[in-house]
Structures are given as C-alpha cells and as structure tokens.
Design an enzyme around this catalytic site. Structure first.
Site, PDB file in Angstrom:
ATOM      1  N   ASN A  52      -6.869   4.093   6.189  1.00 38.80           N
ATOM      2  CA  ASN A  52      -5.937   4.596   5.182  1.00 38.80           C
ATOM      3  C   ASN A  52      -5.886   3.623   4.021  1.00 38.80           C
ATOM      4  O   ASN A  52      -5.336   2.543   4.175  1.00 38.80           O
ATOM      5  CB  ASN A  52      -4.546   4.741   5.787  1.00 38.80           C
ATOM      6  N   GLU A  53      -6.511   3.986   2.945  1.00 41.81           N
ATOM      7  CA  GLU A  53      -6.515   3.176   1.722  1.00 41.81           C
ATOM      8  C   GLU A  53      -6.638   1.668   2.001  1.00 41.81           C
ATOM      9  O   GLU A  53      -5.955   0.845   1.397  1.00 41.81           O
ATOM     10  CB  GLU A  53      -5.305   3.482   0.829  1.00 41.81           C
ATOM     11  N   GLU A 110       4.125  11.867   6.976  1.00 42.31           N
ATOM     12  CA  GLU A 110       4.248  10.487   7.450  1.00 42.31           C
ATOM     13  C   GLU A 110       5.705  10.242   7.815  1.00 42.31           C
ATOM     14  O   GLU A 110       6.619  10.760   7.155  1.00 42.31           O
ATOM     15  CB  GLU A 110       3.827   9.495   6.356  1.00 42.31           C
ATOM     16  N   CYS A 137       0.656   4.593   5.678  1.00 42.19           N
ATOM     17  CA  CYS A 137       0.679   3.238   6.223  1.00 42.19           C
ATOM     18  C   CYS A 137       1.097   3.215   7.688  1.00 42.19           C
ATOM     19  O   CYS A 137       0.709   2.305   8.419  1.00 42.19           O
ATOM     20  CB  CYS A 137       1.608   2.364   5.389  1.00 42.19           C
TER      21      CYS A 137
HETATM   22  O1  AHR Z   1       2.915   7.909   0.735  1.00 42.25           O
HETATM   23  C1  AHR Z   1       3.555   6.684   0.895  1.00 42.25           C
HETATM   24  C2  AHR Z   1       2.571   5.557   1.113  1.00 42.25           C
HETATM   25  O2  AHR Z   1       1.744   5.418   0.008  1.00 42.25           O
HETATM   26  C3  AHR Z   1       1.612   5.749   2.242  1.00 42.25           C
HETATM   27  O3  AHR Z   1       2.141   5.355   3.445  1.00 42.25           O
HETATM   28  C4  AHR Z   1       0.462   4.875   1.880  1.00 42.25           C
HETATM   29  O4  AHR Z   1      -0.735   5.342   2.378  1.00 42.25           O
HETATM   30  C5  AHR Z   1       0.513   4.840   0.376  1.00 42.25           C
HETATM   31  O5  AHR Z   1       0.460   3.576  -0.122  1.00 42.25           O
END
Ligand code: AHR
Length: 874
Positions: free
Chosen positions: A605-606, A278, A475
C-alpha cells in the site's frame, strides 16, 4: 534530460494559461517562458553548486542548492527549493535531513548521504543522475549499537569502495566508518578518523554548511529550470474554482454542440468503480460493524491509546460495585482479559457504547455474554438498556449461569429511539461473576447477517453500486511497524478467538469485522473482493515501536518470509479453496461452503519502493503467480502521482509484468483541472491502473461542490481511459462524526443517521450510471478559450445490456453552458428527457442530486453542476 525535453510539458500549458490569468500571472509566466526557453548568449562553461540543508521547519525541508560563478557570491535556487526530501520514518517526528554530504562519482552520478536523527544507528543514502530525479532512498542500519550523526561520504578509486564515516555519542563516543561498493552491503563499523570537508557559504546573510562542487553550467541551468517548472505547476494546481469571480469575470453563458464521433468505442473495465474500505475514523468498530458495545472483550489498553485500559467505556452503576480485570483462565487465550464483578443485587456494570448505545423504536437487539459464576454458585444475568438517567428502557434475563464459561443470549426489544442509551449488566442475586465478550447487535443488519453490518451505512454503500470492495486499507493493511501488520488469520473464527490489536489511527480494532465478514459483505453487495496485504514491510511512516529504526524497519525478516508468504497463499485458499482444503474448510465452518471467487489481491500500500520492499514484494508476487496463476496481483506505486516511488513502482511493474498497479493521490482541484490527459498518455500494453485512493482536497478539507465536481471531472477523464484505468475508488469511505482522523470522507455518520457528502453523490451517480463502452464525442464551443474548455468535461458511455446511452456532463464554470446534443441520428431519444443534476453554490456541502427535465436540443448545464442523462435507444 535536455532542457527542451523539460519544456515539452509547460509550453502548451503556459500558452493556454497566459490567456486567462490576471496580469501578475501573465508577467510571471512570460518571465518563466523566456528564461527557460532562451537561456543566455554568454553562459559560462562551468560554475559551482552548493548543496545544503537548513534547520528550518525543524530540519524537514530537505536538500537545497545555491550556485556561484566565483565561489564568493552565491545565489539560492528558488525559495530554498527542495530537490530531495528525507523520507525516513514517521511523519512529524522523523523525515528530517541533517548535514547532507554530496559526492559525484566519475560516471557523473550524484550520491548523497545524510543524518536522520540523534538516536538511530542509521544514515540515509540516495543517488541521482541529474540532482532532480532521485532514485529510491535507503536507510542502512550500520551501527545498531549506537547513533550515527553527520555522515561523510568518500570514494577510494583504488579499491573501488565508498567509505561512510560518522560521529557517535550514544553508548560509545567516537568516530566510526564502514565501507561499501554498492550501498547495499557494508563492512563492520570500525573506529576511524573524521575529516569534515564541508564548506561554509553565506547566503542572504545566513551562514550555511554544505558541499561545493564544480559543475558544467548546463547542470545549474537544469536545476534553475526545474525550480521554475515546479513553481509554475504549483500555480496551475492552486487554481480554485472557488475563486472564479476573478478568473472568469465577465464571462457570459457558454454555447456549443456535442456530437458523437465515428471512432470505435473503447471498452470500459467492468470493475471500473468500487469502494475503498479502511478502518479509519471508526469506520469498522463503532461504524459499519453493527456491534453496539464498545470494548466488549475488555482488551482495550494503553497501547491502543495512552489513556485507555481494559475497563475503558465501562463504569460501575454504583460505588459499591467492584470491577476487576483478570486474565488467569480466559474464554480464549487470544482474548486474555475478562471482567470480575462483585456487585450487590440491582447493581452492575454499564457500557457506554460508541458515543452512546443507539436504539430504535420497535427494533430487536440480540445480546450475547460469556459468563461464569465464582465458586460453586449459580445465578442469572439481567441485561437492561437504560437511558442516561438510569431509567430502564428494556430488560431481559438469561438462563442460569454456571461456574464454567458459557455463552448466554437474550433478545431485547425497544420502543423508543435514542442515540445515547447505555447497557447495564448485573446478576439477579448479586453473585460474583466473570464476564467477557459482552455484545449487543441490532437484529436488523445488512442482509440480516449475524455479526453483520449496520444496515443504514451498508445500504448507503450499496446504493453506490460498487463493483468491488477494497479492504482492510490503506495504512491499516501494512500497519504502523512490523508487529502492527494486519494478519488476516487473526480476524477469522469465533469472535472470542480473534486477536484484536492497536489500530494505527489511534484506537482499537476488535476484528469482529474480519475477513469472513468482508467477503460476505462483498457478496451481499454483488461486488468483487479486493483484499490488500502488506508487501512484507510495514507503513513507510511507521514509528520505531522498539525497533532500532523506524519506517520499514528492514521489513519482515527473511527467515520469516516463507511463513508470511504462506499466510497470503492461505488467504487465497480461504477465499477460493474447496471446502475440503485446510482453509476452505474454515470458511465452510464459518457458514460459507461455496468459494468467494477471489480474483484480485493487492500487495503493498503506497510503500516506499526500496530494495527492502522490492525483494519482499517480488517473493510474494512470484509465489502467488506460481500457485494461483489466475489471481491478479495489484502492485503499488507510492502515495503521489509523480516522484521516486511512482517511477520506481512503475518500473517494478514493468519488469515483473504485474497485472495492475495501485496509484494514490490526494490533490487540489487545480491538479484535476490541469491533468485531464493524465491517463491518455499511459501505454496500453503495460500494467493496468487501479486508482485505489484519490480525492480533491482544499484547505479546510471539506467535501463541497468544488471538490465533488473536480472529482466528477476526473471521473469523466477516467471513464475515457476505462481501458487502462481498470478500477477506481475514492478514499476514505467512512467517518464517524466527532471521531475523524482524516477528512474529507465520502460518508459521515453518527449513531443513528448517515450523512453522505456531496462527493458521495458524485460517486453514486457515476456508479449507478456506469457503462461498458466509452463513446468518443466532440464538443465544439463557441467560446474557444482553453480555460473555459478545461472546466467542461463529458463522458458518453453505453450500457450494452440495456442499450442506454449515458451522458455525464460536468460544468465547473460559474455560468450556464448551453449545448445542442441531438443523438437522434444515432437512434437515441431526443427532445425533453429526464436528468439527474447535482449542483449548488461552489462552497455547498449539502447539495443532493435533483431530478430535472432537460431539452437535448438546448441542454442547459447549470453553473457548477454535474448532469447525468440516460437516453433510451429508439
Ligand atoms: O485514505 C487514508 C490513508 O491515506 C490511507 O490509509 C493511506 O493509504 C493513505 O495515505
């Protein structure tokens, strides 16, 4: 849920735990056990509960309960135990609960509404069967024209409708109400009367407003037991190997025998270990992406970071230099801003790079600049690499610049190594010029790709032998608000045409490292690409960014969903389509006529699993399934290993039969120690798991031997469940020192060096020693204490290609473990063998694997160690 059911989990753990914790713990647990198990002989049939929230912690503490037999003497449950957290909007400024109003419908279900802030025309709603497990929250935007405070909930049996009334003091002052049958569709707001039926209760001297309900005693008992269970779990999960001197005081070395069992081996997924990439902590721009010039396109702005503008990281070499930003006729409409420079001969504009421009002795640097002269003039560009005193290290001159935009390229060579050089651009004769996309790359990138990856960082990733790469987040994939969703089409094509944007981690993403580069990187690593796209909703923690509500902001509007879904289908075509297809052609034009063989795509994503999410996810999922039945979609189950999103995410996975579900959890070493059977309990017939983000976190958020071995222990348990846990990736992967938004990360780096963490070496050792079959084994310890047993983990796998048997042994005890592990009857190497051992002081942050010679007849596992042994078949 009956109380006994609730007890299933704790009794075993409590029993084990009792044997080892010190007296305080023993007394506490005995009390818990007795209270939960026995109840009381003379319980009342019913009592009262009081539901309330407080202003403590800036209203972030959610919904609490107290109980009373007579409505006079009240007892709080737990230390203001929270049974329902508000999950609306951004962390910190939002996620508050004001004035909760709880209502019980005739079917026994509980319905709760609460206010969220002083500004938005929205309330929160959630329902529950038992006040402990709550269904997904929703935040209906019923009053966009004003704000919504102190909502009250009532029900009209005749019409079968709920009414929510509230107070408003923004734009108009008054009380309004809407009706609903299902909390999904609402009538138009009307002015209405407002009768607050809440009552005041005094608890520990504090006067609180809330709702009172008469309930059967069993309901209160459930709440009391849930509180105790939670407290017990917190105590277990707070177990810290760093505090072992107390827990294992007096423990001498532990002895035992490890033998293989006859059970049929289990298949381990061939994608078992991968990496999660990321763009957080400057992982892409200024990190893996080898570009050395910061803000090369002059596109930085105050939306990226308050104090930034188009000239950030650029400066004049002398006062007389005039630098202006223009946007009248840019190189490309997606890259609006460019620099207009008027500088006397010998002076120009300097870029400071990302914490300086690193250079290495003997390295070549490819410079590319878009330029045009003003009026009809011509001139040459001079590019210098200079040190902080202005001393020239290397210099080059471009071909002649005309008054039409063109790209000018030169190569510079350096003979010194320096982490903080600068780059100076000027004209030879002091002619006024427009400049844009000023770029400098080391020639030596990973696999020598143009516009490629920084070789040392990429190689450190390659050394983990990842089977897949997930990107672009995290995120970053779903973005902070609808406008910040990552749109892959903005990230491909010529660099000057890419539409960079604000990075939600507080900087700018140029998208120089875009989808083409990701796919190419995966191929260079020999890893499967696993892109993750937003499920039609932005991050659940989004700010408002001009929208009437924060959080999911109602998701992408339904009328725009078709186009959004088409974008996702186009991405698959870009990766896999024939070069004659629309998007396959763009890939071919970028230099890759062959498909990238995409097989997996994450959607979401979550996220909060709300109606808004479910509706959009389902549309995307069905469209992908229909057009690309061979693509495996990965769904999402929230950011924790339990709770509403985890439960609802899994429910959705079951109902849609989603092939894989992405689980995330950042948690304590104690959680890993006490949840070793987490996946043993998973149904093998349901969706497979992609554990997409995990890490052991301790206070101070460092990667130490303690966290690394907790992760190693978990990986042993994951390998045992490699049939159901198909993919795993630690998160996050990369962090530039001094520029972190998140710790710990697997690999830290600065401008010229890469600093893998202890956690990295665990991932690397597991990655380099993967197998495709898990062999069951038994470990008999002379010391039968369960707490000791829980600190020793093993995984025995076979690599059927080489025939090697690979042992991974984790000793999370402060003492040696000595094992007999003779596999010669199974025709494997015995006697003295070579091993890789990662060990150190429990707080060690620098440990690296060492090579050791170990005797299989008396295998000594050092205190706090991970040992990897590869045995050849005889
Ligand atoms: O890994 C860091 C963050 O943690 C990621 O962007 C998110 O998916 C999670 O909350």
């Amino acid at each position: 849920m009956c109380v006994l059911h609730l007890l299933k989990f704790p009794i075993g753990i409590i029993y084990d735990y009792l044997k080892f914790k010190f007296m305080r713990g023993i007394i506490f647990l005995l009390l818990v056990l007795l209270t939960i198990q026995m109840g009381h002989a003379s319980e009342p049939d019913s009592a009262y509960i009081f539901a309330y929230s407080t202003t403590k912690n800036d209203n972030h503490n959610g919904l609490h309960f107290a109980w009373s037999l007579d409505k006079k003497q009240w007892q709080g449950i737990g230390q203001e135990r929270t049974y329902l957290w508000s999950d609306y909007g951004r962390w910190g400024s939002q996620k508050k609960m004001f004035d909760p109003d709880l209502y019980r419908s005739s079917d026994g279900d509980w319905h709760c509404v609460w206010g969220l802030n002083d500004n938005d025309g929205v309330f929160a709603y959630a329902s529950s069967g038992d006040l402990i497990s709550w269904k997904s929250q929703s935040y209906p935007l019923v009053y966009p024209e004003g704000n919504l405070k102190s909502p009250l909930l009532s029900y009209d049996h005749k019409s079968g409708e709920y009414t929510i009334v509230w107070q408003s003091d923004k734009n108009t002052v008054g009380n309004y109400g809407v009706k609903t049958k299902d909390f999904k569709t609402f009538s138009t707001p009307q002015k209405t009367a407002y009768f607050d039926k809440k009552e005041t209760v005094t608890l520990e001297g504090e006067s609180l407003r809330g709702t009172i309900h008469k309930v059967e005693w069993a309901q209160i008992e459930k709440l009391l037991n849930a509180d105790k269970l939670e407290e017990l779990k917190q105590k277990l999960y707070s177990e810290r190997p760093a505090e072992d001197t107390i827990l294992f005081a007096g423990l001498k070395s532990v002895e035992g025998t490890l033998s293989l069992s006859e059970d049929k081996p289990r298949k381990i997924s061939d994608l078992f270990m991968g990496v999660f990439f990321e763009d957080i902590n400057y992982a892409a721009d200024g990190g893996l992406y080898a570009e050395l010039i910061q803000n090369r396109g002059f596109e930085y702005s105050s939306t990226d970071r308050k104090e930034w503008n188009s000239l950030s990281y650029w400066k004049k070499s002398a006062n007389e230099v005039q630098l202006n930003i223009d946007s009248i006729s840019p190189v490309h409409e997606n890259n609006k801003h460019y620099l207009t420079m008027m500088a006397p001969k010998g002076q120009g504009v300097i870029n400071e790079g990302f914490d300086g421009v690193p250079i290495l002795a003997g390295e070549y640097y490819d410079v590319g600049i878009y330029a045009r002269t003003k009026d009809q003039n011509t001139d040459y560009l001079i590019v210098q690499i200079i040190d902080s005193t202005g001393q020239v290290i290397s210099e080059g001159k471009t071909r002649q610049v005309s008054n039409k935009w063109g790209q000018y390229e030169i190569t510079l060579q350096t003979n010194v190594t320096m982490s903080n050089a600068q780059v100076l651009v000027m004209t030879e004769n002091g002619t006024a010029v427009d400049l844009d996309m000023i770029s400098m790359f080391p020639r030596n990138t990973f696999h020598n790709r143009k516009n490629g990856m920084r070789a040392d960082i990429a190689q450190t990733i390659a050394d983990m032998k990842p089977k897949f790469v997930r990107f672009p987040g995290g995120c970053v994939a779903h973005g902070d608000g609808l406008e910040n969703i990552y749109h892959w089409k903005n990230t491909i094509g010529p660099l000057e045409s890419r539409k960079g944007q604000r990075n939600l981690w507080g900087y700018h993403q140029s998208y120089g490292l875009g989808y083409y580069e990701y796919f190419q990187f995966c191929e260079d690593l020999g890893a499967a690409p696993v892109p993750v796209v937003a499920a039609g909703v932005p991050c659940q923690n989004s700010g408002h960014h001009g929208h009437p509500i924060g959080g999911q902001q109602c998701g992408i509007a339904m009328e725009d969903m078709d186009a959004y879904i088409q974008d996702i289908l186009d991405l698959i075509e870009y990766a896999n389509g024939d070069k004659h297809t629309t998007w396959g052609r763009k890939r071919a034009e970028a230099g890759h006529p062959e498909p990238f063989d995409l097989k997996y795509i994450g959607v979401g994503n979550e996220d909060l699993i709300t109606d808004i999410f479910v509706e959009r996810f389902t549309m995307i999922y069905k469209a992908i399934k229909q057009k690309y039945p061979n693509i495996n979609v990965i769904g999402t189950s929230g950011p924790f290993y339990e709770g509403t999103d985890y439960v609802e995410g899994w429910k959705l996975a079951d109902s849609l039969e989603i092939p894989l579900i992405d689980e995330h959890y950042y948690t304590s070493p104690g959680w890993f120690i006490h949840n070793q059977d987490f996946y043993d309990k998973y149904d093998r017939t349901k969706s497979k798991v992609y554990l997409g983000e995990y890490a052991a976190h301790i206070s101070g958020r460092a990667s130490t031997i303690e966290t690394a071995l907790a992760e190693a222990l978990h990986l042993c348990n994951l390998e045992r469940n490699g049939d159901v846990v198909a993919m795993t990736s630690y998160a996050p992967l990369l962090a530039k020192q001094g520029n972190t938004q998140w710790n710990p990360d697997l690999i830290y780096f600065d401008n010229i060096s890469v600093k893998p963490t202890v956690g990295y070496y665990v991932q690397q050792l597991f990655g380099q020693n993967s197998g495709d079959e898990y062999l069951f084994s038994s470990l008999e310890l002379v010391n039968s204490d369960i707490a000791v047993k829980r600190r020793i983990a093993r995984s025995v796998v076979r690599d059927t290609k080489t025939g090697d048997l690979i042992l991974k042994l984790v000793n999370l005890l402060p003492v040696e473990v000595r094992l007999k592990a003779d596999f010669s009857p199974q025709q494997y190497q015995g006697g003295v063998v070579e091993a890789k051992v990662l060990t150190g002081n429990i707080q060690d942050r620098q440990a690296m694997p060492k090579t050791a010679r170990l005797n299989m007849g008396n295998l000594i596992l050092e205190p706090y160690s991970l040992s990897i042994i590869r045995l050849k078949a005889k």
